[in-house]
Structures are given as C-alpha cells and as structure tokens.
Design an enzyme around this catalytic site. Structure first.
Site, short mmCIF file in Angstrom:
data_model
loop_
_atom_site.label_atom_id
_atom_site.label_comp_id
_atom_site.label_asym_id
_atom_site.label_seq_id
_atom_site.Cartn_x
_atom_site.Cartn_y
_atom_site.Cartn_z
N GLU A 92 -46.78 24.50 43.93
CA GLU A 92 -47.62 25.13 44.93
C GLU A 92 -46.78 25.56 46.14
O GLU A 92 -45.77 24.94 46.45
CB GLU A 92 -48.73 24.17 45.38
CG GLU A 92 -49.78 24.02 44.29
CD GLU A 92 -50.89 23.03 44.62
OE1 GLU A 92 -52.02 23.25 44.19
OE2 GLU A 92 -50.62 22.02 45.32
N CYS A 105 -44.23 27.80 53.29
CA CYS A 105 -43.81 26.43 52.98
C CYS A 105 -43.49 26.39 51.48
O CYS A 105 -44.40 26.49 50.66
CB CYS A 105 -44.97 25.49 53.35
SG CYS A 105 -44.66 23.79 52.97
N CYS A 112 -42.14 14.94 42.91
CA CYS A 112 -41.12 14.42 43.82
C CYS A 112 -40.81 12.99 43.42
O CYS A 112 -41.73 12.19 43.23
CB CYS A 112 -41.62 14.46 45.26
SG CYS A 112 -40.39 13.85 46.44
N CYS A 116 -43.21 8.42 48.36
CA CYS A 116 -43.81 8.01 49.64
C CYS A 116 -45.30 7.76 49.40
O CYS A 116 -45.98 8.60 48.81
CB CYS A 116 -43.61 9.09 50.71
SG CYS A 116 -41.89 9.53 50.95
N CYS A 332 -49.87 19.40 54.88
CA CYS A 332 -48.73 18.54 54.56
C CYS A 332 -49.16 17.38 53.67
O CYS A 332 -50.13 16.69 53.98
CB CYS A 332 -48.16 17.91 55.83
SG CYS A 332 -47.27 19.05 56.85
N1 SAH Z 1 -39.90 15.86 50.97
C1 SAH Z 1 -39.67 16.40 52.26
C2 SAH Z 1 -40.43 17.68 52.50
C3 SAH Z 1 -41.81 17.76 51.94
S1 SAH Z 1 -43.00 16.67 52.66
C4 SAH Z 1 -39.98 15.38 53.32
O1 SAH Z 1 -40.54 14.35 53.02
O2 SAH Z 1 -39.62 15.63 54.47
C5 SAH Z 1 -43.36 17.54 54.18
C6 SAH Z 1 -43.92 16.68 55.29
O3 SAH Z 1 -45.24 16.24 54.97
C7 SAH Z 1 -43.10 15.41 55.57
O4 SAH Z 1 -42.83 15.30 56.95
C8 SAH Z 1 -44.05 14.30 55.14
O5 SAH Z 1 -43.82 13.12 55.87
C9 SAH Z 1 -45.40 14.92 55.42
N2 SAH Z 1 -46.50 14.30 54.68
C10 SAH Z 1 -46.48 13.78 53.43
N3 SAH Z 1 -47.71 13.35 53.08
C11 SAH Z 1 -48.53 13.61 54.12
C12 SAH Z 1 -49.94 13.44 54.34
N4 SAH Z 1 -50.73 12.92 53.42
N5 SAH Z 1 -50.44 13.84 55.53
C13 SAH Z 1 -49.65 14.41 56.47
N6 SAH Z 1 -48.33 14.63 56.30
C14 SAH Z 1 -47.77 14.22 55.14
FE1 SF4 Z 2 -41.53 13.57 48.40
FE2 SF4 Z 2 -42.02 11.77 50.30
FE3 SF4 Z 2 -41.64 14.35 50.97
FE4 SF4 Z 2 -43.86 13.58 49.66
S1 SF4 Z 2 -43.25 12.99 51.74
S2 SF4 Z 2 -42.61 15.34 49.20
S3 SF4 Z 2 -43.05 11.94 48.31
S4 SF4 Z 2 -40.15 12.91 50.03
#
Ligand code: SAH
Ligand code: SF4
Length: 348
Positions: A92, A105, A112, A116, A332
């Site tokens: 996506e 984006c 991934c 997280c 996000c």
């Molecule tokens: N993997 C990279 C980039 C993709 S995630 C990273 O983790 O930085 C992009 C952003 O979305 C990150 O800052 C992450 O912390 C945030 N994010 C992930 N899950 C989220 C959620 N459920 N609500 C709000 N932000 C979230």
């Molecule tokens: Fe991957 Fe964590 Fe970024 Fe989500 S927030 S895309 S699990 S690194």
C-alpha cells in the site's frame, strides 16, 4: 541484476547500453522515457533505433509496472493505493495532499520483520524486500492518477534501512533531474533504529532527511513496544545519530507514537528530553492510530497536549502530527495490504 529497466539508475543504464555496444548517451533517453514520461514499452521508445529496441526486448529487458488493484479516498483528501507486484504480492502507498505540497508515503517491503506491537504492518508476516524499481513505480503510478508528487516519505510498509541498497537506489532514481526530480531535501527516510545503517547513511553522497521512530524514552519500555531495541538499545542508537550529525550537520526528527497510559506521561516526556540532550532534533508526536486486533488506544487530547507542552517548555521543537487517512486505514501504522495479521501478542 534483474532485467527490469525501471530498477536501474541512469549510471547503471549507461553501463548496460555500453555493454550492448551502443552509445552511452542513449541511456539518457531510456532513463527519461521510463521515469519522466512513464513509458511502458521499450518498443515505443522511438528516439532509439529500432534494431536497438529489438535487441533489448530479445535479451529479455522490460519496464515493470505495478498493477493498481484498489484506490480509496478519504474525505480529508488523502488517498490509499493498493498495488500488486509482478509475483502477486501486495503493498500500500498513501498520498497526503496539503496546500503547498503533495507527499507520497511509499512502502519498502512487503510486510515488516520488525514486529512493533503498536503497528498493523508489524502484525503481518514479512514476505520480501521491494526492488528500487518497485519503490520508484509507486510514485509513477500515483502521479499518473493524481498529478506531480513534491515530497516523499519512506514511511509506508516496511523498515527502509533493512532494504538499504534498494532504498538508496530508488532515491537516486527519484531525485534525478532527468526523472521525477524530487528534491533531496523533500525526501525523508523513517527508521525504527537500525544503528549501523544510520552510520552507513552518514557516508553517502546523497542525503535524504532522517526520521527515527523512538516511541519510548527507556530501553525497558521501548523493548516491549519495539523489539528492535533488544538488538540496538537506545544508547547505541543515539550514538549512531550523534555520529550521523557530526558527519552531516543535519538535524533529525524523532517520531513518538502516543499510546494511552503506556508512554504518554509527563515523566516520559521529561525522560525523553534528557535522553536526547546534545542532539539537533525536533519531535513529531503521532496519536496512536487504531486497527483491528490492537489492544492499544491513542492518547487523549489533554494528555497529548500535556506531553507536547512538556517538550516545548524544555525548548524542543514539537509538532503534533495530523491523522490524515484514518477513515480509509491509511494513517501511520495502519497499512496491511489485506494480509492477515498474525496471532495477537500478549498485552503489556
Ligand atoms: N518502519 C519505519 C517506517 C514505517 S512506520 C519506522 O518504523 O520508522 C512509520 C511511522 O508510523 C513510524 O514512526 C511508526 O512509529 C508509526 N506508527 C506505527 N504504527 C502506528 C500506529 N498504529 N499509530 C500511529 N503511528 C504508528
Ligand atoms: Fe515495521 Fe515497526 Fe515501522 Fe511498523 S513501526 S513498519 S513494524 S518498523
């Protein structure tokens, strides 16, 4: 190397063209055709001699293209695109239009591997890295439907710094003046904190902006939310950021997802300020976005305001990020591309 011409920088195309005993400058025509004009068929590139076009096709060279499976638009103007790759995998991409910019984006992986716990992408199985061509084509496909993209954030599905070479290559392609020509200061990579890759990035001649997703001020809490902390604890991660800044002089952004009663107290905010002392940075606060099967809730408005005020009082430039695309699950951490989530993790 695969035979997708979209997956090559201009320099790589030059090598290919010279290897086929053709004039080097013809690579410029190819690059422009693919990236500026969104050309699909080598055969249609009429500025190249027919015999050369036929030679390319006979040798199996092609121009890949993502298939648009679905497009959803939110009433706030954001749009989410579901793309299918050549092998049937799906990703996506999200368009965030604002008054003066149109930010895309992009995804860098299918799924991934970082896991997280607050992120929908982290809940699905990791499948594979994207190629630079697949990353670059997300821009082509959206631009075709929605017009010129001015800003890029590597914040879609996946951990960009675990797909380092393809990500950097895609930036070289998308930044190139003969292609999409997206300014390097308008490109941001967001990482969960792969410390050695941050140090490597500092040595590159091409410098996108860097954002680091922190979301907790201590290793104890962060390792529960972001398992990457077990491999790269905060001290080492911030040391890598320090080296990055010493080398590049660039400010970084720390992203912090605010989860109700988990990481959003005034004490957490104070610890964060202490942790980041000595760095040049700003903080983006993101209210946690919901997804099905997730046990967390976003922090309340007053708690977000209090957290932000604590940072601001300490002199930290702080922004509360908008929640664009929530209704279409494009905000996000909500991207899942229709894949099934793995079993729910234990609550904290
Ligand atoms: N993997 C990279 C980039 C993709 S995630 C990273 O983790 O930085 C992009 C952003 O979305 C990150 O800052 C992450 O912390 C945030 N994010 C992930 N899950 C989220 C959620 N459920 N609500 C709000 N932000 C979230
Ligand atoms: Fe991957 Fe964590 Fe970024 Fe989500 S927030 S895309 S699990 S690194």
């Amino acid at each position: 190397m695969n035979k997708d011409l979209k997956d090559r920088t201009q320099e790589e195309l030059e090598k290919l063209v010279v290897g086929l005993r053709q004039k080097k400058y013809l690579a410029g025509y190819l690059f422009k055709f693919i990236h500026a004009q969104d050309g699909r068929e080598v055969a249609a590139l009429s500025t190249l001699r027919k015999a050369f076009r036929e030679q390319l096709v006979e040798q199996g060279y092609f121009i890949s293209q993502l298939k648009t499976v679905d497009t959803r638009t939110d009433s706030d103007g954001s749009a989410k695109y579901l793309f299918e790759l050549a092998d049937g995998e799906r990703i996506e991409t999200v368009l965030l239009p604002e008054e003066d910019r149109r930010t895309l984006c992009v995804s860098t992986q299918v799924g991934c591997p970082m896991g997280c716990v607050f992120c929908a992408t982290g809940r699905i199985q990791f499948r594979r890295n994207l190629t630079a061509g697949e990353i670059a084509d997300q821009v082509n496909r959206v631009a075709e439907q929605a017009g010129r993209i001015t800003n890029l954030v590597y914040m879609g599905m996946g951990e960009p710094l675990l797909n380092y070479d393809a990500v950097l290559k895609s930036i070289r392609i998308l930044n190139h003046s003969a292609g999409k020509n997206i300014g390097i200061r308008h490109i941001t990579i967001s990482t969960s904190g792969i410390a050695p890759a941050i140090e490597r990035l500092a040595e590159e001649e091409i410098r996108p902006r860097l954002a680091i997703s922190l979301s907790a001020p201590t290793d104890a809490l962060r390792s529960k939310l972001m398992p990457v902390t077990n491999k790269y604890p905060l001290a080492g991660l911030l040391e890598a950021v320090r080296k990055y800044q010493a080398r590049t002089g660039q400010r970084v952004t720390f992203e912090y997802v605010l989860i109700d009663q988990v990481n959003d107290s005034v004490t957490h905010a104070r610890l964060l300020v202490k942790l980041l002392r000595g760095l040049m940075y700003n903080v983006n606060l993101i209210e946690h976005n919901p997804f099905s099967g997730c046990e967390f809730t976003g922090s309340s408005r007053p708690r977000i305001q209090r957290f932000a005020a604590t940072l601001k009082d300490a002199g930290v430039e702080t922004t509360i990020r908008f929640r664009m695309g929530r209704r279409i699950k494009a905000a996000c951490g909500q991207l899942q591309a229709g894949y099934h989530p793995r079993a729910q993790k234990k609550p904290l």
